[in-house]
Motif scaffolding. Structure first.
Motif, PDB file in Angstrom:
ATOM      1  N   SER A  21     -40.709 -20.135 -27.462  1.00 52.95           N
ATOM      2  CA  SER A  21     -41.052 -19.382 -26.250  1.00 52.95           C
ATOM      3  C   SER A  21     -39.801 -18.877 -25.545  1.00 52.95           C
ATOM      4  O   SER A  21     -39.788 -17.763 -24.990  1.00 52.95           O
ATOM      5  N   ARG A  22     -38.724 -19.656 -25.574  1.00 54.46           N
ATOM      6  CA  ARG A  22     -37.478 -19.220 -24.952  1.00 54.46           C
ATOM      7  C   ARG A  22     -36.825 -18.090 -25.753  1.00 54.46           C
ATOM      8  O   ARG A  22     -36.243 -17.171 -25.172  1.00 54.46           O
ATOM      9  N   VAL A  23     -36.907 -18.167 -27.088  1.00 52.11           N
ATOM     10  CA  VAL A  23     -36.361 -17.095 -27.918  1.00 52.11           C
ATOM     11  C   VAL A  23     -37.117 -15.789 -27.659  1.00 52.11           C
ATOM     12  O   VAL A  23     -36.510 -14.717 -27.501  1.00 52.11           O
ATOM     13  N   ILE A  24     -38.440 -15.865 -27.608  1.00 51.45           N
ATOM     14  CA  ILE A  24     -39.257 -14.666 -27.356  1.00 51.45           C
ATOM     15  C   ILE A  24     -38.938 -14.089 -25.988  1.00 51.45           C
ATOM     16  O   ILE A  24     -38.765 -12.869 -25.833  1.00 51.45           O
ATOM     17  N   ALA A  25     -38.829 -14.960 -24.995  1.00 54.27           N
ATOM     18  CA  ALA A  25     -38.524 -14.493 -23.634  1.00 54.27           C
ATOM     19  C   ALA A  25     -37.158 -13.822 -23.576  1.00 54.27           C
ATOM     20  O   ALA A  25     -36.987 -12.776 -22.928  1.00 54.27           O
ATOM     21  N   ALA A  26     -36.171 -14.401 -24.259  1.00 55.75           N
ATOM     22  CA  ALA A  26     -34.824 -13.820 -24.247  1.00 55.75           C
ATOM     23  C   ALA A  26     -34.805 -12.461 -24.939  1.00 55.75           C
ATOM     24  O   ALA A  26     -34.119 -11.535 -24.486  1.00 55.75           O
ATOM     25  N   SER A  27     -35.549 -12.313 -26.037  1.00 53.84           N
ATOM     26  CA  SER A  27     -35.573 -11.029 -26.750  1.00 53.84           C
ATOM     27  C   SER A  27     -36.217  -9.937 -25.905  1.00 53.84           C
ATOM     28  O   SER A  27     -35.870  -8.757 -26.058  1.00 53.84           O
ATOM     29  N   THR A  35     -32.706  -9.345 -30.806  1.00 52.32           N
ATOM     30  CA  THR A  35     -33.924  -8.795 -31.380  1.00 52.32           C
ATOM     31  C   THR A  35     -34.572  -9.868 -32.248  1.00 52.32           C
ATOM     32  O   THR A  35     -33.933 -10.421 -33.140  1.00 52.32           O
ATOM     33  N   LEU A  36     -35.828 -10.158 -31.969  1.00 58.86           N
ATOM     34  CA  LEU A  36     -36.556 -11.168 -32.723  1.00 58.86           C
ATOM     35  C   LEU A  36     -37.131 -10.540 -33.986  1.00 58.86           C
ATOM     36  O   LEU A  36     -37.868  -9.565 -33.926  1.00 58.86           O
ATOM     37  N   ALA A  37     -36.788 -11.106 -35.150  1.00 58.30           N
ATOM     38  CA  ALA A  37     -37.279 -10.570 -36.425  1.00 58.30           C
ATOM     39  C   ALA A  37     -38.499 -11.326 -36.922  1.00 58.30           C
ATOM     40  O   ALA A  37     -39.447 -10.716 -37.448  1.00 58.30           O
ATOM     41  N   ASP A  38     -38.506 -12.650 -36.762  1.00 58.17           N
ATOM     42  CA  ASP A  38     -39.617 -13.465 -37.258  1.00 58.17           C
ATOM     43  C   ASP A  38     -39.536 -14.839 -36.601  1.00 58.17           C
ATOM     44  O   ASP A  38     -38.457 -15.251 -36.157  1.00 58.17           O
ATOM     45  N   PHE A  39     -40.671 -15.536 -36.535  1.00 52.58           N
ATOM     46  CA  PHE A  39     -40.642 -16.885 -35.985  1.00 52.58           C
ATOM     47  C   PHE A  39     -41.777 -17.715 -36.563  1.00 52.58           C
ATOM     48  O   PHE A  39     -42.762 -17.187 -37.085  1.00 52.58           O
ATOM     49  N   ASP A  40     -41.597 -19.027 -36.464  1.00 50.77           N
ATOM     50  CA  ASP A  40     -42.583 -19.995 -36.947  1.00 50.77           C
ATOM     51  C   ASP A  40     -42.690 -21.084 -35.883  1.00 50.77           C
ATOM     52  O   ASP A  40     -41.795 -21.908 -35.734  1.00 50.77           O
ATOM     53  N   GLU A  41     -43.785 -21.072 -35.143  1.00 53.40           N
ATOM     54  CA  GLU A  41     -43.948 -22.030 -34.047  1.00 53.40           C
ATOM     55  C   GLU A  41     -44.173 -23.443 -34.545  1.00 53.40           C
ATOM     56  O   GLU A  41     -43.880 -24.414 -33.839  1.00 53.40           O
ATOM     57  N   ALA A  42     -44.682 -23.597 -35.754  1.00 56.39           N
ATOM     58  CA  ALA A  42     -44.986 -24.932 -36.266  1.00 56.39           C
ATOM     59  C   ALA A  42     -43.722 -25.714 -36.562  1.00 56.39           C
ATOM     60  O   ALA A  42     -43.686 -26.937 -36.409  1.00 56.39           O
ATOM     61  N   ARG A  43     -42.658 -25.027 -36.978  1.00 61.72           N
ATOM     62  CA  ARG A  43     -41.476 -25.763 -37.433  1.00 61.72           C
ATOM     63  C   ARG A  43     -40.671 -26.407 -36.321  1.00 61.72           C
ATOM     64  O   ARG A  43     -40.344 -27.601 -36.466  1.00 61.72           O
ATOM     65  N   PRO A  44     -40.240 -25.789 -35.237  1.00 60.20           N
ATOM     66  CA  PRO A  44     -40.181 -24.353 -34.972  1.00 60.20           C
ATOM     67  C   PRO A  44     -38.879 -23.728 -35.475  1.00 60.20           C
ATOM     68  O   PRO A  44     -37.871 -24.411 -35.608  1.00 60.20           O
ATOM     69  N   SER A  45     -38.924 -22.415 -35.728  1.00 59.45           N
ATOM     70  CA  SER A  45     -37.736 -21.691 -36.170  1.00 59.45           C
ATOM     71  C   SER A  45     -37.900 -20.217 -35.829  1.00 59.45           C
ATOM     72  O   SER A  45     -39.020 -19.745 -35.611  1.00 59.45           O
ATOM     73  N   ALA A  46     -36.780 -19.511 -35.792  1.00 60.35           N
ATOM     74  CA  ALA A  46     -36.815 -18.078 -35.479  1.00 60.35           C
ATOM     75  C   ALA A  46     -35.647 -17.379 -36.158  1.00 60.35           C
ATOM     76  O   ALA A  46     -34.549 -17.929 -36.247  1.00 60.35           O
ATOM     77  N   SER A  47     -35.915 -16.168 -36.644  1.00 59.98           N
ATOM     78  CA  SER A  47     -34.867 -15.312 -37.207  1.00 59.98           C
ATOM     79  C   SER A  47     -34.586 -14.202 -36.218  1.00 59.98           C
ATOM     80  O   SER A  47     -35.514 -13.561 -35.706  1.00 59.98           O
ATOM     81  N   LEU A  48     -33.306 -13.959 -35.959  1.00 63.69           N
ATOM     82  CA  LEU A  48     -32.899 -13.017 -34.919  1.00 63.69           C
ATOM     83  C   LEU A  48     -31.804 -12.095 -35.420  1.00 63.69           C
ATOM     84  O   LEU A  48     -31.129 -12.379 -36.405  1.00 63.69           O
ATOM     85  N   TYR A  49     -31.635 -11.009 -34.680  1.00 58.54           N
ATOM     86  CA  TYR A  49     -30.440 -10.182 -34.800  1.00 58.54           C
ATOM     87  C   TYR A  49     -29.754 -10.192 -33.442  1.00 58.54           C
ATOM     88  O   TYR A  49     -30.384  -9.911 -32.419  1.00 58.54           O
ATOM     89  N   LEU A  50     -28.479 -10.555 -33.443  1.00 58.94           N
ATOM     90  CA  LEU A  50     -27.697 -10.533 -32.219  1.00 58.94           C
ATOM     91  C   LEU A  50     -26.772  -9.326 -32.239  1.00 58.94           C
ATOM     92  O   LEU A  50     -26.212  -8.987 -33.288  1.00 58.94           O
ATOM     93  N   PHE A  51     -26.603  -8.703 -31.093  1.00 60.86           N
ATOM     94  CA  PHE A  51     -25.741  -7.533 -30.972  1.00 60.86           C
ATOM     95  C   PHE A  51     -24.618  -7.857 -30.003  1.00 60.86           C
ATOM     96  O   PHE A  51     -24.858  -8.127 -28.826  1.00 60.86           O
ATOM     97  N   GLN A  52     -23.397  -7.853 -30.537  1.00 63.80           N
ATOM     98  CA  GLN A  52     -22.233  -8.249 -29.741  1.00 63.80           C
ATOM     99  C   GLN A  52     -21.197  -7.140 -29.743  1.00 63.80           C
ATOM    100  O   GLN A  52     -20.669  -6.775 -30.804  1.00 63.80           O
ATOM    101  N   PRO A  53     -20.891  -6.569 -28.567  1.00 64.14           N
ATOM    102  CA  PRO A  53     -19.876  -5.513 -28.511  1.00 64.14           C
ATOM    103  C   PRO A  53     -18.468  -6.071 -28.682  1.00 64.14           C
ATOM    104  O   PRO A  53     -18.187  -7.207 -28.320  1.00 64.14           O
TER     105      PRO A  53
END
Length: 223
Positions: A21-27, A35-53
């Motif tokens: 829920s925190r990952v989704i809120a931050a995205s 940017t949230l690419a995928d997530f699994d609430e059961a595990r839980p885990s999430a795949s993201l893309y971070l953009f850093q200037p």
């Protein structure tokens, strides 16, 4: 092409079941950073893309033909996965910058109201041996070791390699001596594939990108 994955162990104050829920809120709050690419609430885990200037310096010639340097802002896109392991949360990043500022950026967005701590995950020799045992065949072909006593007041560092494979204790003259492992390279065979994997004690793994998914899936189950 070799791909490097860096692993960080992370602890935080909020309950584990709040991670997704925190990952989704931050995205949603900072889509220019996360940017949230995928997530699994059961595990839980999430795949993201971070953009850093970041700023890079470029050289150009002015009207007088002189070389001048300009600073240009660019953006790194970093593929990241965060999941809950047996002991802590783990962040894995593929081909990330040398700096770990991107971990700070992610965790500060997820933990704006709580404390957190992260460090490079130590990949111990015992963990490496458990992982390579998951494949059809494994042969140690290279090792870098350090901090073994040469004589009083002097310690050594060296790399030993053999295409025929190394013995389990790496080198005969190290038997019974204290030493630290910097990295281990294995030749792995699985199905019809044969490839090299290098494990760094400082939290990094290098593998051919064609075998990245297989390697990550089996490794994440052990940590």
């Amino acid at each position: 092409m070799q791909t490097k994955i860096r692993f960080f162990s992370v602890t935080f104050d909020f309950p584990r079941d709040e991670l997704i829920s925190r990952v989704i809120a931050a995205s949603r709050r900072v889509p220019d950073k996360i940017t949230l690419a995928d997530f699994d609430e059961a595990r839980p885990s999430a795949s993201l893309y971070l953009f850093q200037p970041r700023n890079i310096s470029i050289a150009r010639r002015n009207e007088d033909g002189e070389v001048v340097w300009d600073s240009v802002e660019t953006v790194d896109r970093i593929a990241v996965k965060i999941h809950i392991s047996k002991q802590y949360a783990v962040i894995s990043a593929i081909n990330s910058p040398r700096s770990s500022k991107f971990v700070d950026m992610l965790m500060s967005e997820l933990c704006s109201d709580t404390k957190y701590f992260y460090e490079a995950m130590e990949i111990e020799e015992a963990l490496v041996k458990k992982h390579v045992s998951k494949f059809d065949a494994a042969r140690l072909v290279s090792a870098k070791v350090r901090d073994f006593a040469v004589y009083e007041g002097a310690v050594g560092r060296f790399e030993v390699t053999s295409k025929n494979g190394l013995v389990d204790d790496i080198a005969p003259f190290l038997r019974g001596k204290f030493y630290r492992v910097d990295s281990l390279t294995y030749e792995l065979t699985h199905g019809f594939s044969n490839f090299l994997v290098t494990y760094s004690s400082g939290g990094g793994i290098k593998v051919n990108e064609n075998h990245l998914d297989l390697l990550l899936t089996t490794f994440e189950k052990l940590i």
